[in-house]
Design an enzyme around this catalytic site. Structure first.
Site, short mmCIF file in Angstrom:
data_model
loop_
_atom_site.label_atom_id
_atom_site.label_comp_id
_atom_site.label_asym_id
_atom_site.label_seq_id
_atom_site.Cartn_x
_atom_site.Cartn_y
_atom_site.Cartn_z
CB CYS A 112 -0.87 0.04 1.25
SG CYS A 112 -1.85 -1.42 1.50
CB THR A 113 1.50 4.14 -1.68
OG1 THR A 113 2.42 3.17 -2.20
CG2 THR A 113 2.22 5.48 -1.48
#
Lengths: 262, 98
Positions: free
Chosen positions: A1-2
């Site tokens: 994820c970012t």
């Protein structure tokens, strides 16, 4: 994820995230895809949680999941969750729970509680920092305020907060903690591993796509953030969706994403 | 970008046991596909995981916050899927991190 929270140039912040989801052993060699990622895409849905005819909060979620990974309470705060790969799991939490200690929180229910019980950023911050968790894999909470230009990464262990990064604490404008915070799946104080470095490409994109006001403050538009999150490797084969959160409006704009095999 | 997801409403004025019935009925096929995929993957990791979870979790779920247990029951009721599978899906962050 970012997950990213960045100043928007209008006195507030924009919050955005890529949700990456896959499982070890879950690669489908026949189709060259991650099977869980593929399975989750059609079950993505935005949910308005309504009470007395008014939307209380909105989440980007999966059908069948009652917890929260990405959500906003209009004008108040928004929250995204990133998995934390750096730390050995809190196995003891699961074992304690199986042995009858049921006071600790499971992640999804804890984050849902935050939106059920908190009506402001401070309450959400305190709740996320203080709750005891049943975490097997510790977590990063990325929290943004709808009232002040605050964005924060809270690095959580099962019982404690091990680190906090907040917008404004860093002078170097190319770094997380300056006019934005950016979190992938590794501790901010450690370098990410070379084989999964999404932090440095993300930081580079943030620098290149930001604007600079007359005051010298950097900021970014919603479209700019979307471009950052559309750049490989922040966009990758595990990316299920990208969300752009307008905290003041209480809107999550969600896009189902696909990144082909390289 | 492949698409944009639909938006649904969950009415918090309803009792938790009723909140998700309509939505999970409408999306039961997607939910079944997702959960089957989760179970297949768990089976690949260790074939003992799924039977253990399916046997133990419904009982252990009773120790989770009651409102959320009821919400998961309403998903099970609407979709026709086993309650244990729904619980597994709702704790999969922890379960699969393990």
């Amino acid at each position: 994820c970012t997950s990213i929270v960045a100043k928007d140039g209008k006195g507030g912040v924009i919050h955005a995230r890529n949700m990456d989801f896959g499982l070890f052993l879950g690669f489908d060699f026949k189709n060259m895809t991650w099977s869980l990622t593929e399975a989750l895409r059609p079950s993505l849905i935005n949910i308005d949680f309504v009470r007395d005819g008014q939307t209380q909060f909105t989440s980007a979620s999966f059908i069948g999941y009652v917890g929260i990974f990405t959500a906003v309470r209009q004008k108040k705060f928004s929250l995204t969750i990133n998995e934390r790969f750096d730390v050995d799991g809190g196995w003891v939490g699961i074992i304690e729970w199986l042995l009858g200690k049921h006071s600790a929180h499971w992640l999804g229910f804890l984050t849902r509680d935050v939106f059920e019980k908190c009506d402001n950023f401070k309450c959400a911050q305190d709740y996320l920092m203080q709750a005891e968790m049943t975490l097997v894999s510790p977590v990063y909470f990325v929290l943004a305020s709808g009232e002040d230009p605050i964005g924060q990464i809270i690095v959580r262990d099962r019982e404690d907060v091990s680190e906090v990064v907040t917008i404004g604490q860093e002078e170097d404008k190319s770094k997380s903690g300056s006019w934005f915070v950016l979190q992938t799946n590794y501790d901010p104080s450690n370098e990410p591993p070379f084989f999964d470095d999404r932090r440095h490409p993300g930081l580079k994109c943030m620098s290149e796509l930001s604007s600079n006001a007359a005051s010298g403050d950097n900021f970014i538009s919603k479209e700019g953030l979307f471009d950052v999150l559309s750049t490989k490797p922040n966009l990758n084969m595990l990316t299920v969706y990208t969300s752009l959160i307008d905290i003041k409006a209480g809107i999550i704009e969600t896009f189902v994403r696909e990144c082909p095999f390289p | 970008v492949l698409s944009k997801p639909n938006t649904a409403k969950i009415n918090l004025d309803l009792p938790p046991i009723e909140r998700w019935i309509e939505l999970s009925r409408s999306y039961s096929n997607q939910l079944k596909a997702t959960i089957n995929n989760v179970i297949e993957l768990a089976d690949k990791i260790d074939s003992r995981i799924v039977p253990f979870v399916q046997e133990k979790l419904p009982k252990l779920a009773e120790t989770l916050p009651q409102d959320y247990v009821d919400e998961m029951k309403s998903i099970s009721s609407g979709s026709g899927l086993d309650f244990g599978d729904i619980v597994l899906f709702n704790v999969f962050y922890e379960a699969f991190s393990a």
